[in-house]
Enzyme design. Structure first.
Site, PDB file in Angstrom:
ATOM      1  N   SER A  19       1.906  -3.922  -8.830  1.00 22.13           N
ATOM      2  CA  SER A  19       0.546  -3.515  -8.467  1.00 22.13           C
ATOM      3  C   SER A  19      -0.318  -3.299  -9.708  1.00 22.13           C
ATOM      4  O   SER A  19      -1.534  -3.431  -9.644  1.00 22.13           O
ATOM      5  CB  SER A  19       0.547  -2.298  -7.546  1.00 22.13           C
ATOM      6  OG  SER A  19       0.843  -1.123  -8.209  1.00 22.13           O
TER       7      SER A  19
ATOM      8  N   THR B 288       7.131  -2.639  -5.990  1.00 23.63           N
ATOM      9  CA  THR B 288       8.515  -2.204  -6.135  1.00 23.63           C
ATOM     10  C   THR B 288       9.353  -2.520  -4.899  1.00 23.63           C
ATOM     11  O   THR B 288      10.520  -2.878  -4.996  1.00 23.63           O
ATOM     12  CB  THR B 288       8.552  -0.684  -6.411  1.00 23.63           C
ATOM     13  OG1 THR B 288       8.010  -0.465  -7.717  1.00 23.63           O
ATOM     14  CG2 THR B 288       9.960  -0.134  -6.363  1.00 23.63           C
TER      15      THR B 288
ATOM     16  N   THR C 259       2.977   0.705  -5.634  1.00 25.01           N
ATOM     17  CA  THR C 259       2.463   2.065  -5.454  1.00 25.01           C
ATOM     18  C   THR C 259       1.424   2.471  -6.495  1.00 25.01           C
ATOM     19  O   THR C 259       0.606   3.345  -6.232  1.00 25.01           O
ATOM     20  CB  THR C 259       3.618   3.088  -5.474  1.00 25.01           C
ATOM     21  OG1 THR C 259       4.297   2.984  -6.732  1.00 25.01           O
ATOM     22  CG2 THR C 259       4.597   2.809  -4.347  1.00 25.01           C
ATOM     23  N   ASP C 260       1.447   1.835  -7.652  1.00 22.26           N
ATOM     24  CA  ASP C 260       0.599   2.337  -8.744  1.00 22.26           C
ATOM     25  C   ASP C 260      -0.893   2.156  -8.481  1.00 22.26           C
ATOM     26  O   ASP C 260      -1.707   2.959  -8.952  1.00 22.26           O
ATOM     27  CB  ASP C 260       0.983   1.667 -10.065  1.00 22.26           C
ATOM     28  CG  ASP C 260       2.277   2.252 -10.621  1.00 22.26           C
ATOM     29  OD1 ASP C 260       2.458   3.482 -10.531  1.00 22.26           O
ATOM     30  OD2 ASP C 260       3.106   1.489 -11.133  1.00 22.26           O
TER      31      ASP C 260
END
Lengths: 168, 168, 168, 168
Positions: A54, A12, A83-84
């Site tokens: 990710s 992101t 972030t995932d």
């Protein structure tokens, strides 16, 4: 001079928007843009290794990142990452014992006025200089060891797995 | 939960502009504004102790800050401070042995689009969680012990006193 | 192609901050910076004539501006100006009958995150293309003829002198 | 007091980003957010009529917008709209003869640091106060009658259809 190697794999933080297509894509590393506008007293290099969401990171991608980090001449490594699956990658990189590795990213693209990207990169660089060798995530203003962190999807925030045992 | 006490004494980071007077003044603490817009996983409090240009900081002001820091129940203290005498204050606070104290500020007011304030506060908070007890300055992306830092006025940047002996 | 001549004389819109001196000064024209970042379908030139606080504008300065505007080959002139004497200058320029002249500026420096500068410049350029010859002020989202406007210092906003007679 | 009715139907200007889904959606009207942060000397209302990508605007959507504009008590109407079919909608609304209608939008979401949204909204409001009745597009710093404008996809910019015949 303190020297940091920054390796970017997408996420992101690097999302850009194309009006022509009305959709986002992962663009060039914003960590480089953020740092170039400051007047830093540290030396750093930026390597754009991948440009992936990710959720699209494969085992091969993680192997490539591992090899790249392990072979980097710098001992202090900053990885910007989506972030995932940041936690999964942080644990994977924890097998590298002779370097300090910090993963960070952003919950809102760096190009947004209200993005957390600049703060997170600052927080990561501050921690990276002081931490012992190991693999860490720095998000939401906090330094987490790779083995004690999760992304809480309900509040869109990284938290420790075991709040009781944390220091401080 | 990690808990940080933020004490603000003024400086460029908190400068605001009054059109009516066509001049700046030191306003409310921007560290609070910056942090309130993020979704942090740490606990913090903000105390606005003084609103001074750092060139106007007196011995009494430093004594007040010392007493406030020494008496603070938190062990991790972030001080936002003007840059011109930040080094002097950091050395003064170094006599407090049982806390980790980090001073930061900004070379451009936090209200400016290109300010270094958000990055610096992030960097300071990242370092503060990891550092041993002592007094430090975090500016220009770097963590400096209070006894090995100066503001280089020619390049408007903080640097180590003794570049040869530095680690990394 | 529509062509606009932009003449800048200083004011809050162009204030910059020098940390070394801890004070503001009038810098290069921000109208040029704002417009250069957009992808405009109009042609424009920027002339930095003066760099003054509007309270420091003298009779000679206004004569110089008058001569410059009157001798400009363009018929559509945008002047960026300090707000405190913008009304006085707009009335002085009203003697030029064969051009459309719009004065604008900002109540907060363009370099501030919350500045009104970009909006005001947009509003001025939109009005300038459509207005008949004459001298006008465009501030606070509104187009004012030079003879029916004042700066209301109490609310820091431009307003018509005679609200009853206004159109709309 | 000058009074403007703002009707929003979506488009890039109102795009927001959801990290949870890693995609953009059309959110609440940013025109309202932009204007609320300024200290305007005009009166305005904001009606969020639709939240659509302009490529998704149907004939029914245009009829609804037409009826809403035609029935609005205000004579000065600002419509924020996606850019891909803005020209089509502007021509459709041109059948309303007794109002001044200006359509604007943005080529980059208003939430981006480098968005053209604030400038475009300013430009549209400046022109709207001065234009005769009719339907217009204000984009890229320029005021276009609805019957002499196209979006040039190659340069991502609005331009006149007939550059030779244009005034100025």
């Amino acid at each position: 001079m303190i020297s940091i190697s920054i390796i970017t794999v997408g996420g992101t933080i690097d999302k850009i928007y194309f009006d022509a297509k009305s959709e986002y894509e992962v663009g060039p590393p914003n960590a480089e843009k953020v740092l170039s506008e400051l007047n830093l007293s540290i030396h750093y290099t930026v390597t754009s290794l991948l440009r992936k969401d990710s959720l699209d990171m494969t085992d091969e991608d993680r192997k490539l990142l591992y090899t790249t980090v392990a072979g980097d001449p710098a001992t202090k490594i900053l990885v910007t990452h989506g972030t995932d699956t940041m936690v999964e990658t942080a644990r994977y990189l924890a097998a590298i014992r002779d370097k300090t590795i910090v993963l960070t990213g952003a919950l809102e693209p760096a190009l947004f006025k209200t993005s957390d990207a600049t703060f997170n990169i600052g927080c990561a660089i501050g921690a990276l200089q002081v931490l012992q060798n190991g693999s860490y995530i720095v998000m939401n203003g906090r330094v987490f060891p790779a083995d004690n962190v999760r992304k809480n999807l309900d509040v869109n925030r990284f938290e420790p797995l075991t709040p009781k045992s944390e220091a401080g």
